[in-house]
Design a protein around this motif. Structure first.
Motif, mmCIF file in Angstrom:
data_model
loop_
_atom_site.group_PDB
_atom_site.id
_atom_site.type_symbol
_atom_site.label_atom_id
_atom_site.label_comp_id
_atom_site.label_asym_id
_atom_site.label_seq_id
_atom_site.Cartn_x
_atom_site.Cartn_y
_atom_site.Cartn_z
ATOM 1 N N TYR A 31 -0.595 -15.286 4.293
ATOM 2 C CA TYR A 31 -0.320 -13.839 4.396
ATOM 3 C C TYR A 31 -0.516 -13.378 5.832
ATOM 4 C CZ TYR A 31 -0.403 -8.877 3.175
ATOM 5 O OH TYR A 31 -0.117 -7.532 3.092
ATOM 6 N N LYS A 32 -1.627 -13.838 6.421
ATOM 7 C CA LYS A 32 -1.918 -13.435 7.815
ATOM 8 C C LYS A 32 -0.950 -14.122 8.770
ATOM 9 C CE LYS A 32 -6.769 -12.230 7.468
ATOM 10 N NZ LYS A 32 -7.838 -13.137 7.009
ATOM 11 N N GLN B 10 2.375 -12.436 9.491
ATOM 12 C CA GLN B 10 2.251 -11.169 10.226
ATOM 13 C C GLN B 10 2.441 -11.343 11.728
ATOM 14 O OE1 GLN B 10 -1.198 -8.784 9.270
ATOM 15 N NE2 GLN B 10 -1.176 -9.535 7.187
ATOM 16 N N ASP B 11 2.209 -12.553 12.221
ATOM 17 C CA ASP B 11 2.273 -12.787 13.669
ATOM 18 C C ASP B 11 3.675 -13.115 14.171
ATOM 19 O OD1 ASP B 11 -0.387 -12.395 13.858
ATOM 20 O OD2 ASP B 11 -0.921 -14.525 13.742
ATOM 21 N N GLU C 4 8.075 -12.720 14.378
ATOM 22 C CA GLU C 4 9.263 -11.880 14.273
ATOM 23 C C GLU C 4 10.471 -12.751 14.578
ATOM 24 O OE1 GLU C 4 10.073 -7.808 16.454
ATOM 25 O OE2 GLU C 4 7.935 -8.090 16.032
ATOM 26 N N GLU D 111 4.306 -5.332 0.512
ATOM 27 C CA GLU D 111 3.779 -5.390 1.892
ATOM 28 C C GLU D 111 4.029 -6.783 2.477
ATOM 29 O OE1 GLU D 111 1.826 -4.335 -0.794
ATOM 30 O OE2 GLU D 111 2.469 -2.304 -0.277
ATOM 31 N N PHE D 112 3.742 -7.804 1.681
ATOM 32 C CA PHE D 112 3.955 -9.176 2.151
ATOM 33 C C PHE D 112 5.441 -9.417 2.413
ATOM 34 C CE2 PHE D 112 4.877 -13.681 0.990
ATOM 35 C CZ PHE D 112 4.259 -14.285 2.076
ATOM 36 N N LYS E 226 7.639 -7.390 3.365
ATOM 37 C CA LYS E 226 8.046 -6.744 4.626
ATOM 38 C C LYS E 226 7.731 -7.652 5.812
ATOM 39 C CE LYS E 226 7.847 -1.926 3.274
ATOM 40 N NZ LYS E 226 6.879 -0.878 2.968
ATOM 41 N N TYR E 227 6.590 -8.309 5.758
ATOM 42 C CA TYR E 227 6.253 -9.253 6.840
ATOM 43 C C TYR E 227 7.193 -10.460 6.804
ATOM 44 C CZ TYR E 227 1.879 -6.668 7.436
ATOM 45 O OH TYR E 227 0.949 -5.696 7.666
ATOM 46 N N ARG F 176 10.462 -9.574 8.361
ATOM 47 C CA ARG F 176 10.360 -9.512 9.821
ATOM 48 C C ARG F 176 10.253 -10.910 10.435
ATOM 49 N NH1 ARG F 176 5.417 -6.447 12.502
ATOM 50 N NH2 ARG F 176 4.525 -8.461 11.952
ATOM 51 N N ALA F 177 9.576 -11.816 9.754
ATOM 52 C CA ALA F 177 9.404 -13.178 10.291
ATOM 53 C C ALA F 177 10.683 -14.015 10.188
ATOM 54 C CB ALA F 177 8.264 -13.882 9.562
#
Ligand code: AG3
Length: 276
Positions: free
Chosen positions: A141-142, A145-146, A148, A172-173, A175-176, A179-180
């Motif tokens: 999950y984390k 987030q890093d 894109e 929420e996940f 969405k990340y 983006r990734a």
């Protein structure tokens, strides 16, 4: 002789699945979960996490071929692939069959699952030897987030969405994940049985629809899981997913271009599942 059974502890399933056990090969507890390997006649070795069967030697290929090849063949050129979970190495083995793949990052929070797989499931763990592989023992999950615009395909091969894996099925996940992914990236995740866990399937599909323009559902029958049609939720930024976009030029036991098409549900049935 007394028959010994392992009874699965799936809190969401309306039935209890049990496997005959001829031997318990390993029992341990990691920082995150209970890990067990049993030997079962017919299935061979079975990996069990927190009381739920994850894969068995005999039929793991079905799950791993479908979770991997449907998104990878829907994508015209999957070079960068991320697998979250999948510490047994089964999905990784399938992903690496695509010569297009230049880098496969596997992020499994639990190092001990990888170690157990290396010891008991060499036909899956063989994937860890490939030089294209990067293994990280971090929180998936984390990790997403890093990034894109980093990955072509993201595969979430997690345990059931209870406990620490639940966050991997939230809006929420997703969405990340969106983006990734690169502009034409594709996501897939295992989303339980259509018959026994329909609420979970609906919840995940609805969350994905809020984030991705193309969302769909496909199934495979995995004999080791209770629930007949096992679902995979797939979401795409651009490419259609119901057809392979390239020739199926790899060795598989079951997956094929036809199986890819047939894995998707007819639109009317799919809509019915979504509306409950
Ligand atoms: N991960 C998903 C297993 C789900 C099993 N659930 C159940 N039987 N209720 C499998 C990991 C294989 N790489």
């Amino acid at each position: 002789m007394m028959d010994v059974f392992f009874i699965e502890r799936d809190p969401y399933a309306p039935i209890r699945h049990c496997y005959p056990v001829s031997k318990i090969l390993y029992e341990g507890k990691s920082e995150y979960q209970e890990i067990m390997v049993i030997e079962s006649p017919h299935f061979g070795k079975v990996l069990v996490l927190d009381g739920v069967a994850q894969c068995d030697e005999r039929f793991e290929f079905i799950y791993h071929e479908f979770i991997s090849h449907v998104p990878l063949f829907a994508h015209p050129n999957p070079e960068d692939v991320l697998i979250i979970g999948g510490g047994d190495g089964g999905a990784l083995r399938e992903v690496l069959k695509h010569k297009e793949v230049k880098r496969a990052v596997l992020v499994d929070i639990d190092k001990q699952v990888i170690e157990v797989s290396k010891k008991f499931f060499p036909t899956m763990a063989v994937a860890f030897e490939d030089p294209r592989v990067i293994v990280l023992n971090e929180d998936g999950y984390k990790y997403v987030q890093d990034y894109e615009q980093e990955f072509d395909v993201i595969i979430v091969d997690s345990t059931d969405p209870v406990g620490f894996a639940h966050v991997l099925t939230t809006e929420e996940f997703f969405k990340y994940v969106y983006r990734a992914l690169k502009d034409d990236g594709i996501y897939v995740g295992q989303t339980e049985s259509i018959h026994y866990h329909a609420d979970i399937v609906r919840r995940v599909q609805k969350s994905l629809r809020k984030v991705f323009p193309i969302v769909d559902l496909y199934t495979a029958v995995i004999p080791g899981y209770a629930g007949y049609w096992w679902t995979f939720s797939i979401a795409s930024k651009k490419h259609p997913v119901r057809e392979p976009s390239r020739d199926v030029n790899i060795q598989t036991k079951l997956y094929s271009a036809d199986m890819h098409r047939h894995a998707f549900l007819p639109e009317s049935f799919y809509q019915k599942i979504l509306s409950g």
